[in-house]
Design a protein around this motif. Structure first.
Motif, mmCIF file in Angstrom:
data_model
loop_
_atom_site.group_PDB
_atom_site.id
_atom_site.type_symbol
_atom_site.label_atom_id
_atom_site.label_comp_id
_atom_site.label_asym_id
_atom_site.label_seq_id
_atom_site.Cartn_x
_atom_site.Cartn_y
_atom_site.Cartn_z
ATOM 1 N N VAL A 33 31.399 -23.114 -9.345
ATOM 2 C CA VAL A 33 31.541 -22.212 -10.535
ATOM 3 C C VAL A 33 32.160 -20.950 -10.355
ATOM 4 C CG1 VAL A 33 30.040 -21.163 -12.423
ATOM 5 C CG2 VAL A 33 29.482 -23.543 -11.897
ATOM 6 N N ALA A 34 31.827 -20.591 -9.183
ATOM 7 C CA ALA A 34 32.136 -18.999 -8.813
ATOM 8 C C ALA A 34 33.525 -19.297 -8.281
ATOM 9 C CB ALA A 34 31.184 -18.686 -7.719
ATOM 10 N N GLY A 35 33.988 -20.268 -7.506
ATOM 11 C CA GLY A 35 35.295 -20.631 -7.234
ATOM 12 C C GLY A 35 36.384 -20.727 -8.183
ATOM 13 N N ARG A 36 35.769 -21.650 -9.206
ATOM 14 C CA ARG A 36 36.852 -21.737 -10.323
ATOM 15 C C ARG A 36 36.934 -20.481 -11.337
ATOM 16 N NH1 ARG A 36 38.390 -26.115 -12.937
ATOM 17 N NH2 ARG A 36 37.525 -25.728 -14.933
ATOM 18 N N GLU A 37 35.683 -19.644 -11.399
ATOM 19 C CA GLU A 37 36.051 -18.570 -12.132
ATOM 20 C C GLU A 37 36.831 -17.557 -11.551
ATOM 21 O OE1 GLU A 37 31.810 -16.792 -12.987
ATOM 22 O OE2 GLU A 37 31.893 -18.477 -14.771
ATOM 23 N N GLU A 38 36.649 -17.662 -10.176
ATOM 24 C CA GLU A 38 37.710 -16.594 -9.382
ATOM 25 C C GLU A 38 39.285 -17.116 -9.519
ATOM 26 O OE1 GLU A 38 38.797 -14.824 -4.927
ATOM 27 O OE2 GLU A 38 37.163 -16.154 -5.334
ATOM 28 N N LEU A 39 39.395 -18.258 -9.496
ATOM 29 C CA LEU A 39 40.799 -18.879 -9.702
ATOM 30 C C LEU A 39 41.183 -18.583 -11.212
ATOM 31 C CD1 LEU A 39 40.391 -22.409 -7.747
ATOM 32 C CD2 LEU A 39 42.225 -20.328 -7.173
ATOM 33 N N PHE A 40 40.309 -18.980 -12.086
ATOM 34 C CA PHE A 40 40.776 -18.837 -13.416
ATOM 35 C C PHE A 40 41.258 -17.096 -13.684
ATOM 36 C CE2 PHE A 40 39.917 -22.750 -14.270
ATOM 37 C CZ PHE A 40 39.977 -23.058 -15.498
ATOM 38 N N ALA A 41 40.382 -16.282 -13.102
ATOM 39 C CA ALA A 41 40.745 -14.765 -13.444
ATOM 40 C C ALA A 41 41.651 -14.290 -12.516
ATOM 41 C CB ALA A 41 39.263 -14.067 -13.103
ATOM 42 N N THR A 42 42.196 -14.725 -11.344
ATOM 43 C CA THR A 42 43.192 -14.318 -10.656
ATOM 44 C C THR A 42 44.188 -14.937 -10.155
ATOM 45 O OG1 THR A 42 41.996 -14.983 -8.290
ATOM 46 C CG2 THR A 42 41.415 -12.723 -9.418
ATOM 47 N N HIS A 43 44.384 -16.385 -10.197
ATOM 48 C CA HIS A 43 45.519 -17.064 -9.810
ATOM 49 C C HIS A 43 46.636 -17.143 -10.752
ATOM 50 C CE1 HIS A 43 47.773 -19.999 -7.564
ATOM 51 N NE2 HIS A 43 46.773 -19.689 -6.480
#
Length: 198
Positions: A33-43
């Motif tokens: 969950v944390a990894g997907r949220e970081e990717l969605f927010a920044t990638h």
């Protein structure tokens, strides 16, 4: 976004799932969950439209439910070929390689992407609060792979997620065929939210 951005996205997703496979399921889910949220927010290759990224505060994900994690054999199923015509990838060909029976949920067909490199694909469509077009549980071509155990393929519905086309119409995504539709509401994984989902 360019092709190298997409390559980096896929590498990061594969690395995220590799990390998840090292952990116990609930801890792995939190990392996912944390990894997907970081990717969605920044990638830059993330599926959110620019306006949605500006207001993004996180993904709507259900709490981990251990009852929805299965380690199941892939049972034989009659051969079936499916061609999905997409606007971005041309015709994508899938061959059914078997099926998995998930107690209390139903049976899902397991598909092999019959293109260069190949990979397993297990989509899911249910009447629950997930994205109406269906979600993906496994898509090993893109790194979404929970692995196998001595008992069989790991199919954990807590990791179900909408395809990229749920967020941005520029993407064209194969949706679940009839053999991947269940009657039970699966209240797990990433649920429908305000980020482009209907």
């Amino acid at each position: 976004m360019n092709r190298l951005d997409v390559l980096d996205w896929r590498r990061r997703v594969a690395a995220l799932y590799a990390r998840v496979r090292e952990l116990d399921p609930a801890a792995g889910h939190a990392v996912w969950v944390a990894g997907r949220e970081e990717l969605f927010a920044t990638h830059p290759a993330g599926p959110l439209l620019p306006a949605d990224r500006e207001r993004f505060t996180g993904l709507p994900v259900a709490a981990y439910d251990p009852a929805l994690r299965f380690e199941v054999p892939v049972e034989p199923a009659a051969p079936l070929r499916r061609e999905a015509v997409t606007g971005t990838d041309g015709t994508v060909v899938f061959e059914r390689v078997g099926a998995v029976a998930l107690p209390g949920v139903g049976t899902l067909d397991v598909w092999w992407l019959d293109q260069y490199g190949g990979g397993l694909f297990v989509p899911l469509k249910d009447p629950g609060p997930g994205y109406g077009g269906g979600r993906y549980v496994l898509d090993t071509v893109k790194g979404a792979d929970l692995g196998s155990t001595g008992r069989g393929l790991v199919v954990d519905l807590n990791f179900a997620y909408p395809p990229s086309c749920a967020y941005d119409p520029v993407w064209a995504c194969p949706l679940p065929p009839p053999g991947n539709v269940v009657d039970v509401a699966v209240r797990a994984g990433e649920l429908a939210g305000p980020w482009g989902t209907p």
